[in-house]
Design an enzyme around this catalytic site. Structure first.
Site, PDB file in Angstrom:
ATOM      1  N   LYS A 165      -6.427 -15.646  -2.499  1.00 48.62           N
ATOM      2  CA  LYS A 165      -6.112 -16.286  -3.797  1.00 48.62           C
ATOM      3  C   LYS A 165      -6.834 -17.634  -3.930  1.00 48.62           C
ATOM      4  CE  LYS A 165      -1.820 -13.733  -4.110  1.00 48.62           C
ATOM      5  NZ  LYS A 165      -0.483 -13.636  -4.656  1.00 48.62           N
ATOM      6  N   GLY A 173      -0.917 -11.134   0.507  1.00 52.26           N
ATOM      7  CA  GLY A 173      -1.189 -12.442  -0.081  1.00 52.26           C
ATOM      8  C   GLY A 173      -0.963 -13.551   0.937  1.00 52.26           C
ATOM      9  N   GLU A 202       1.724  -2.881  -6.509  1.00 54.50           N
ATOM     10  CA  GLU A 202       2.306  -4.205  -6.270  1.00 54.50           C
ATOM     11  C   GLU A 202       3.371  -4.486  -7.329  1.00 54.50           C
ATOM     12  OE1 GLU A 202      -0.370  -7.079  -3.981  1.00 54.50           O
ATOM     13  OE2 GLU A 202      -0.895  -7.238  -6.081  1.00 54.50           O
ATOM     14  N   GLU A 228      -1.480 -11.504 -11.307  1.00 49.69           N
ATOM     15  CA  GLU A 228      -1.702 -12.915 -11.663  1.00 49.69           C
ATOM     16  C   GLU A 228      -2.824 -13.047 -12.697  1.00 49.69           C
ATOM     17  OE1 GLU A 228      -2.031 -14.321  -7.637  1.00 49.69           O
ATOM     18  OE2 GLU A 228       0.114 -13.978  -7.381  1.00 49.69           O
ATOM     19  N   HIS A 271      -5.156  -7.674 -10.824  1.00 49.40           N
ATOM     20  CA  HIS A 271      -4.031  -8.291 -10.113  1.00 49.40           C
ATOM     21  C   HIS A 271      -3.053  -8.857 -11.151  1.00 49.40           C
ATOM     22  CE1 HIS A 271      -1.669 -11.009  -7.672  1.00 49.40           C
ATOM     23  NE2 HIS A 271      -2.076 -10.305  -6.619  1.00 49.40           N
ATOM     24  N   GLY A 286       5.207 -12.695  -3.817  1.00 53.50           N
ATOM     25  CA  GLY A 286       5.568 -14.084  -3.567  1.00 53.50           C
ATOM     26  C   GLY A 286       7.061 -14.341  -3.545  1.00 53.50           C
ATOM     27  N   ASN A 310      -5.736 -11.076   0.413  1.00 51.20           N
ATOM     28  CA  ASN A 310      -6.057 -11.771  -0.833  1.00 51.20           C
ATOM     29  C   ASN A 310      -5.755 -13.259  -0.622  1.00 51.20           C
ATOM     30  OD1 ASN A 310      -6.302 -12.713  -3.422  1.00 51.20           O
ATOM     31  ND2 ASN A 310      -4.618 -11.500  -4.277  1.00 51.20           N
ATOM     32  N   SER A 357       4.811  -9.407  -0.826  1.00 50.62           N
ATOM     33  CA  SER A 357       5.603  -9.947   0.294  1.00 50.62           C
ATOM     34  C   SER A 357       5.406  -9.185   1.609  1.00 50.62           C
ATOM     35  CB  SER A 357       7.087  -9.994  -0.075  1.00 50.62           C
ATOM     36  OG  SER A 357       7.282 -10.899  -1.143  1.00 50.62           O
TER      37      SER A 357
HETATM   38  P1  PGA Z   1       2.259 -11.951  -1.443  1.00 46.61           P
HETATM   39  O1  PGA Z   1       1.114 -11.625  -2.517  1.00 46.61           O
HETATM   40  O2  PGA Z   1       1.914 -11.158  -0.212  1.00 46.61           O
HETATM   41  O3  PGA Z   1       2.149 -13.419  -1.224  1.00 46.61           O
HETATM   42  O4  PGA Z   1       3.531 -11.531  -2.031  1.00 46.61           O
HETATM   43  C1  PGA Z   1       0.636 -10.333  -2.667  1.00 46.61           C
HETATM   44  C2  PGA Z   1      -0.405 -10.273  -3.738  1.00 46.61           C
HETATM   45  O5  PGA Z   1      -0.295 -11.014  -4.720  1.00 46.61           O
HETATM   46  O6  PGA Z   1      -1.381  -9.516  -3.630  1.00 46.61           O
END
Ligand code: PGA
Length: 265
Positions: free
Chosen positions: A12, A236, A169, A99, A97, A175, A10, A215
């Site tokens: 983003k 991510g 997730e 976010e 997601h 993050g 992803n 993460s």
């Molecule tokens: P991250 O994000 O690997 O940076 O923690 C994962 C995600 O939001 O899908």
């Protein structure tokens, strides 16, 4: 049946120009050179703006999107239709997601509509579910996950259900570099399998792909993926490094080969 493992990247809202996205892509293609993947599929999900750059990917990789609008076409300013994505060669779409739930106010009902639209136009929905830190502290994880999966799966046919990929997730793990333990992920997998068996049957439960996200780094893979018995990862930040992404694909590929040999013995 030999399972396929998935590594979904992803990207983003990263890469600020076509040049930057193009550079990423050339490094990714270079990293993929000479490698063969029989049991692992990578899905790379750039911003909508760069999707057309990601045509002609090396075998083992397809392209995905990060969202869609649940209508075919019409007066929906600023939105992207599932048919546009399909016609552009997109295979998968990340939906729900955290976010988007947080910044765009997407509800479980919105996610359901989007999942239905993806299924209608033959895109594989990668549906993200997960609890917040506070919900976890109140021991509400299963309750939250149940609400989120019920909203998506209720009333679907078995065929529709088994086309969906679920990405667990935990919001507090995105993050943050804080990860759940192997047994916590395994517990969620068991819980999801039980839900799918009860709602559909054991074969649907077996077919639905379950990923872990939050993460993810290659060094954590053993603990958060095969030991936790998930079918892949949603990545991510680390997916911004093509080397890492391809390394994870290779690690899954090796793991799949090992499983195959184990079965033969
Ligand atoms: P991250 O994000 O690997 O940076 O923690 C994962 C995600 O939001 O899908």
């Amino acid at each position: 049946m030999q399972k396929t493992f998935y590594v979904v990247g992803n990207l983003k809202m990263n890469m600020l120009s076509c040049d930057e996205a193009g550079q990423y892509l050339s490094v990714l293609k270079r990293e993929m050179r000479g490698r063969e993947f029989s049991f692992t599929q990578g899905v790379i999900c750039p911003s909508f703006l760069y999707l057309s750059l990601f045509d002609h990917l090396p075998s083992g990789l397809t392209k995905g999107a990060q969202n869609l609008f649940p209508e075919k076409s019409g007066a929906y300013t600023g939105e992207i239709s599932p048919v546009m994505l399909k016609n552009d060669g997109v295979t998968h779409v990340i939906l729900g997601h955290s976010e988007r739930r947080l910044y765009a106010g997407e509800t479980d009902e919105d996610v359901r509509e989007k999942v239905l639209a993806a299924l209608k136009y033959h895109l594989v929905p990668v549906v993200c579910i997960g609890e917040t830190k506070e919900e976890r502290a109140r021991e509400e994880t299963e309750e939250v996950l149940l609400r989120q999966v019920k909203a998506v799966f209720d009333g679907l046919s078995k065929l529709q259900a088994e086309s969906i990929m679920i990405a667990y997730e935990p919001r507090w793990a995105i993050g943050t570099d804080v990860l759940p333990t192997t047994s916590e992920i395994l517990q969620v997998r068991v819980f999801l399998r039980k839900f799918l068996t009860e709602t559909f049957d054991a074969s649907v439960a077996e077919r639905v792909v379950i990923l872990y996200g939050g993460s993810v780094k290659s060094s954590f893979l053993p603990a958060i993926s095969w030991e936790a018995q998930v079918d892949g990862v949603l990545v991510g930040r680390e997916s911004l490094f093509p080397y890492e992404l391809v390394k994870m694909m290779e690690m899954f590929e090796n793991e799949a080969k090992k499983e195959k040999t184990k079965k033969r013995i």
